[in-house]
Design a protein around this motif. Structure first.
Motif, PDB file in Angstrom:
ATOM      1  N   ARG A  86      21.117  28.138 -18.034  1.00  0.00           N
ATOM      2  CA  ARG A  86      22.024  29.449 -17.810  1.00  0.00           C
ATOM      3  C   ARG A  86      23.191  29.355 -18.861  1.00  0.00           C
ATOM      4  N   ILE A 121      17.993  31.534  -6.275  1.00  0.00           N
ATOM      5  CA  ILE A 121      18.995  32.599  -6.322  1.00  0.00           C
ATOM      6  C   ILE A 121      20.105  32.404  -7.332  1.00  0.00           C
ATOM      7  N   HIS A 122      20.193  31.432  -7.936  1.00  0.00           N
ATOM      8  CA  HIS A 122      21.222  31.359  -9.060  1.00  0.00           C
ATOM      9  C   HIS A 122      20.986  31.928 -10.184  1.00  0.00           C
ATOM     10  N   VAL A 124      18.369  34.216 -10.221  1.00  0.00           N
ATOM     11  CA  VAL A 124      18.035  35.864 -10.160  1.00  0.00           C
ATOM     12  C   VAL A 124      19.395  36.482 -10.109  1.00  0.00           C
ATOM     13  N   GLU A 125      20.386  35.848  -9.707  1.00  0.00           N
ATOM     14  CA  GLU A 125      21.844  36.473  -9.906  1.00  0.00           C
ATOM     15  C   GLU A 125      22.266  36.577 -11.242  1.00  0.00           C
ATOM     16  N   LEU A 128      19.896  39.455 -12.883  1.00  0.00           N
ATOM     17  CA  LEU A 128      20.195  40.831 -12.580  1.00  0.00           C
ATOM     18  C   LEU A 128      21.467  41.020 -12.971  1.00  0.00           C
ATOM     19  N   GLY A 129      22.576  40.053 -12.960  1.00  0.00           N
ATOM     20  CA  GLY A 129      23.891  40.298 -13.545  1.00  0.00           C
ATOM     21  C   GLY A 129      23.778  40.991 -14.869  1.00  0.00           C
ATOM     22  N   GLN A 132      21.649  44.583 -15.055  1.00  0.00           N
ATOM     23  CA  GLN A 132      22.520  45.879 -14.287  1.00  0.00           C
ATOM     24  C   GLN A 132      21.335  46.816 -13.947  1.00  0.00           C
ATOM     25  N   ARG A 142      11.972  34.804  -3.692  1.00  0.00           N
ATOM     26  CA  ARG A 142      12.423  33.945  -4.521  1.00  0.00           C
ATOM     27  C   ARG A 142      11.852  32.502  -4.265  1.00  0.00           C
TER      28      ARG A 142
END
Length: 229
Positions: A86, A121-122, A124-125, A128-129, A132, A142
């Protein structure tokens, strides 16, 4: 093929990495860094063939050849690797070409949308962040929920169940051989997105289209060829 296209379509299930977001080169480089840091010598092509589509837990155990590694230890190593991914990809984040426009067109056709990813989850967030999506996915399944990774069908079946659509009415969008096989095992049709694999590597009797990106699907009016009840 015509029979597959004429079958009613009620939902699209997107894989995430390499399918929604153009992230696979960065996953590749950070998995290689992870392997080297932990003293594992593995050719990069082989490493990715063995890990793409699997959950982080499965990948760590496989790369380190420790199938019985405690989950807590394995997930700590996964988070180490994924944070690096990330950090590297965030400043240069990009979607697979045309994804947002295709998602908008998919919603306009009245189709439900789910995400079925081996990511946690990290990630994915994170994705998606940046994307948008409006509206957001109707459901997400997941790889950190205790579901087995691809090529088992567990993630895609969970996604379909969560949106209340039978597998035969779902189309999976995938960029990896394990994901294409998972769709077949789930009883779903598939569209191959060739961002990191060749059409030959993503072939299958259930594959109804093979493209490099969503711009090609939009230009070919792919959605209009589907039977949407």
């Amino acid at each position: 093929m015509q029979a597959l296209l004429s079958q009613p379509t009620k939902a699209i299930i997107f894989d995430m990495d390499g399918t929604m977001v153009d992230s696979m080169p960065h996953h590749t480089s950070t998995w290689l860094d992870f392997a080297q840091k932990h003293g594992v010598a593995m050719e990069i092509g082989e490493l990715m063939r063995r890990t793409t589509g699997r959950t982080g837990l499965e990948c760590v155990r496989l790369i380190l050849d420790q199938p019985d590694m405690a989950e807590s230890q394995a997930w700590a190593l996964v988070h180490e690797k994924e944070q690096l991914y990330r950090d590297i990809f965030g400043p240069i984040f990009k979607e697979v070409a045309g994804f947002s426009a295709f998602h908008t067109a998919t919603r306009a056709r009245g189709l439900k949308v789910a995400v079925g990813t081996a990511g946690d989850i990290h990630n994915v967030e994170f994705a998606l962040g940046h994307l948008q999506m409006n509206p957001p996915p109707d459901a997400i399944a997941r790889g950190d929920e205790g579901l087995s990774g691809k090529p088992t069908p567990a993630i895609f079946l969970a996604a379909a169940q969560r949106i209340g659509i039978a597998p035969e009415h779902c189309i999976v969008f995938e960029d990896a051989p394990f994901g294409i096989e998972a769709a077949r095992r789930a009883g779903m049709r598939a569209v191959a997105i060739c961002t990191s694999n060749t059409p030959e590597e993503l072939a299958g009797p259930h594959v109804i289209a093979t493209v490099h990106n969503y711009e090609e699907l939009l230009q070919s009016n792919f959605l209009e060829t589907l039977h949407v009840p």
